[in-house]
Design an enzyme around this catalytic site. Structure first.
Site, PDB file in Angstrom:
ATOM      1  N   SER A  79     -19.229 -14.338  33.453  1.00 39.34           N
ATOM      2  CA  SER A  79     -19.623 -15.360  32.494  1.00 39.34           C
ATOM      3  C   SER A  79     -18.421 -15.745  31.624  1.00 39.34           C
ATOM      4  CB  SER A  79     -20.815 -14.843  31.677  1.00 39.34           C
ATOM      5  OG  SER A  79     -21.387 -15.857  30.906  1.00 39.34           O
ATOM      6  N   HIS A 104     -21.483 -18.381  36.148  1.00 42.13           N
ATOM      7  CA  HIS A 104     -22.787 -19.034  36.096  1.00 42.13           C
ATOM      8  C   HIS A 104     -22.771 -20.050  34.967  1.00 42.13           C
ATOM      9  CE1 HIS A 104     -24.555 -15.647  33.285  1.00 42.13           C
ATOM     10  NE2 HIS A 104     -23.571 -16.295  32.734  1.00 42.13           N
TER      11      HIS A 104
END
Length: 195
Positions: A92, A117
């Protein structure tokens, strides 16, 4: 002959000793506290010697977008290059910061895992507030996709499609995708960083 640890004693913390070698460490979730600490360290080291690289080691599950963007902006603002090293997990916001290192100086250790993501957030409040927050969130998602595309060489459309769900990469796959420039198993293979 002087050693790199001359003048240091056993009471010095590991992180203080690393800082003296221009090595900083993100080994937690990204939040305001760690962001402020890393930003201060980058600014200090850049002011001390703008011609020497800083090495940022990342083992992080990600975290706050705003805190991560503060680190990102400070990395770009610094006069010196910030080399990044992915180790363990760079997920992330950890992935975002790994790929934001100086071009040619982004590294992954062989068993690192990188995960990309789309950003996520919890939204609550009145309908008007939710609409405003949703608009801001859409802007942030778009901005992050553009920055990741810029740093990886992928298209914004590819980043958007690939980050729709959790997408995991081995170190080699991260190299092929453009998150990093090198996969290294020894410090000597990352020549010139932190020297």
């Amino acid at each position: 002959m002087t050693s790199a640890t001359a003048g240091l004693n056993l009471s010095d913390s590991v992180y203080e000793r690393l800082l003296r070698e221009r090595i900083i460490f993100l080994g937690t979730q990204v939040d305001d506290d760690i962001a402020n600490k890393l930003c201060a360290q980058i600014l200090l080291l850049s002011a001390e010697d703008p011609s020497r690289d800083i090495s940022l080691y990342i083992n992080s599950p990600g975290g706050s977008v705003s805190a991560g963007m503060a680190i990102f902006d400070t990395m770009q603002f610094a006069e010196c290059d910030v080399a990044t090293f992915g180790m363990g997990l760079a997920a992330s916001m950890g992935q975002f910061l790994l790929s934001a290192g100086a071009k040619g100086k982004r590294y992954a250790l062989p068993h690192a895992r990188i995960m990309m993501h789309q950003p996520s957030a919890g939204i609550g409040g009145t309908a008007s507030d939710i609409a405003i927050m949703a608009e801001q969130f859409a802007h942030t998602k778009r901005e992050m996709a553009e920055l990741i595309a810029e740093h990886t060489g992928q298209t914004v459309e590819q980043i958007t499609a690939d980050s729709d769900r959790d997408r995991w990469f081995t170190a080699q796959q991260a190299l092929e995708y453009g998150f990093v420039d090198h996969v290294v198993s020894r410090a000597a293979q990352a020549g010139g960083t932190g020297q």
